[in-house]
Motif scaffolding. Structure first.
Motif, mmCIF file in Angstrom:
data_model
loop_
_atom_site.group_PDB
_atom_site.id
_atom_site.type_symbol
_atom_site.label_atom_id
_atom_site.label_comp_id
_atom_site.label_asym_id
_atom_site.label_seq_id
_atom_site.Cartn_x
_atom_site.Cartn_y
_atom_site.Cartn_z
ATOM 1 N N ASP A 1 -51.514 -8.099 7.649
ATOM 2 C CA ASP A 1 -52.468 -7.070 8.063
ATOM 3 C C ASP A 1 -53.753 -7.707 8.583
ATOM 4 O O ASP A 1 -54.842 -7.455 8.069
ATOM 5 C CB ASP A 1 -52.755 -6.144 6.869
ATOM 6 C CG ASP A 1 -53.526 -4.903 7.265
ATOM 7 O OD1 ASP A 1 -53.425 -4.484 8.429
ATOM 8 O OD2 ASP A 1 -54.239 -4.363 6.396
ATOM 9 N N CYS B 1 -53.057 -6.637 1.768
ATOM 10 C CA CYS B 1 -53.320 -5.698 2.854
ATOM 11 C C CYS B 1 -54.646 -4.969 2.640
ATOM 12 O O CYS B 1 -55.167 -4.909 1.532
ATOM 13 C CB CYS B 1 -52.200 -4.663 2.942
ATOM 14 S SG CYS B 1 -50.569 -5.368 3.266
ATOM 15 N N VAL C 1 -46.174 -2.808 9.836
ATOM 16 C CA VAL C 1 -47.041 -3.847 9.264
ATOM 17 C C VAL C 1 -46.888 -5.114 10.099
ATOM 18 O O VAL C 1 -45.803 -5.411 10.593
ATOM 19 C CB VAL C 1 -46.668 -4.150 7.787
ATOM 20 C CG1 VAL C 1 -47.523 -5.289 7.240
ATOM 21 C CG2 VAL C 1 -46.842 -2.911 6.915
#
Length: 259
Positions: free
Chosen positions: A190, A46, A178
């Motif tokens: 992401d 991420c 997310v």
């Protein structure tokens, strides 16, 4: 309010899962054998997350979030007397609005309200807010996307949850969001705006990690059962870690306000 939280960006990457570099996204050529994402992240890594509360002095509560090139600010107002007749309701009302600035995207003049995102923001937050604590009144949540850099909606939802907490609105838990994009056989967590433009499918989960409860699940495109299960696990794991960063931001802000 001038409280701040999250002095430095924090990461919330889920537990790493082995990836096959030979399984490349379809928009790259055969020569890109050792392809990595444009920002250098791994497929299951991420972006760093930065949060700050108290970003808008005139609001009851507010928060600013920055995930890579995605920048969002959320203001919360109320509770205030509802304009709609709620004589027979012992619960409050949550009003959500998501809009984009005219400079948020590369397309000039595209700033406007996003009704779909506004509805999805409401659905993601409604189950987490204790509506019975402000009967016959309304809490307004205004989210503004300053820069669209990908995964806009989950960032908006996470930031809005933090803003509600900053406003002192009673909640069962923070809501973290997310998303994962499916590009060919690869799962990319992401995603950036570029990666979203090439995705074959997307999955977004918003949840209350402490309660192990999903508040919203959105899926687009075609998914294999294996990919779907893996994407859901990636999102849930990342949501849990992201919520800890959000919680730390609130604690730091509360500590700073006492000083």
């Amino acid at each position: 309010m001038a409280s701040k939280g999250g002095a430095a960006p924090s990461t919330y990457t889920p537990a790493p899962t082995p990836t096959n570099k030979a399984q490349r996204p379809p928009f790259f050529t055969d020569s890109d054998v050792d392809w990595t994402r444009s920002d250098g992240r791994g497929f299951h890594q991420c972006r760093s997350a930065f949060f700050r509360t108290g970003a808008v002095n005139s609001a009851a509560g507010s928060a600013y979030a920055e995930f890579g090139n995605t920048k969002v600010i959320v203001s919360v107002f109320g509770p205030r007397e509802s304009k709609k007749a709620m004589m027979y309701s012992d619960k409050g009302r949550l009003n959500c609005n998501v809009s984009y600035t005219t400079f948020a995207t590369t397309v000039h003049g595209q700033g406007s309200d996003n009704k779909e995102f506004s509805t999805m923001l409401h659905k993601a937050l409604e189950g987490a807010v204790m509506l019975e604590t402000f009967p016959k009144t309304t809490v307004d949540v205004f989210a503004l996307v300053l820069e669209s850099g990908g995964s806009d909606l989950p960032v908006v939802i996470s930031c809005a949850s933090l803003a509600l907490a900053d406003a002192g609105i009673m909640m069962y838990d923070l809501v973290a969001g997310v998303s994962v994009s499916c590009l060919g056989r690869n799962l990319i967590i992401d995603p950036t705006l570029e990666e979203e433009s090439f995705q074959d499918g997307s999955l977004m989960i918003t949840c209350m990690p402490s309660h192990y409860e999903v508040t919203q699940l959105t899926i687009t495109g075609e998914w294999s059962t294996a990919n779907l299960n893996e994407a859901m696990q990636l999102c849930l794991d990342a949501c849990s870690k992201l919520a800890k960063i959000m919680s730390s931001c609130l604690k730091e802000a509360a500590s700073a306000s006492k000083d």
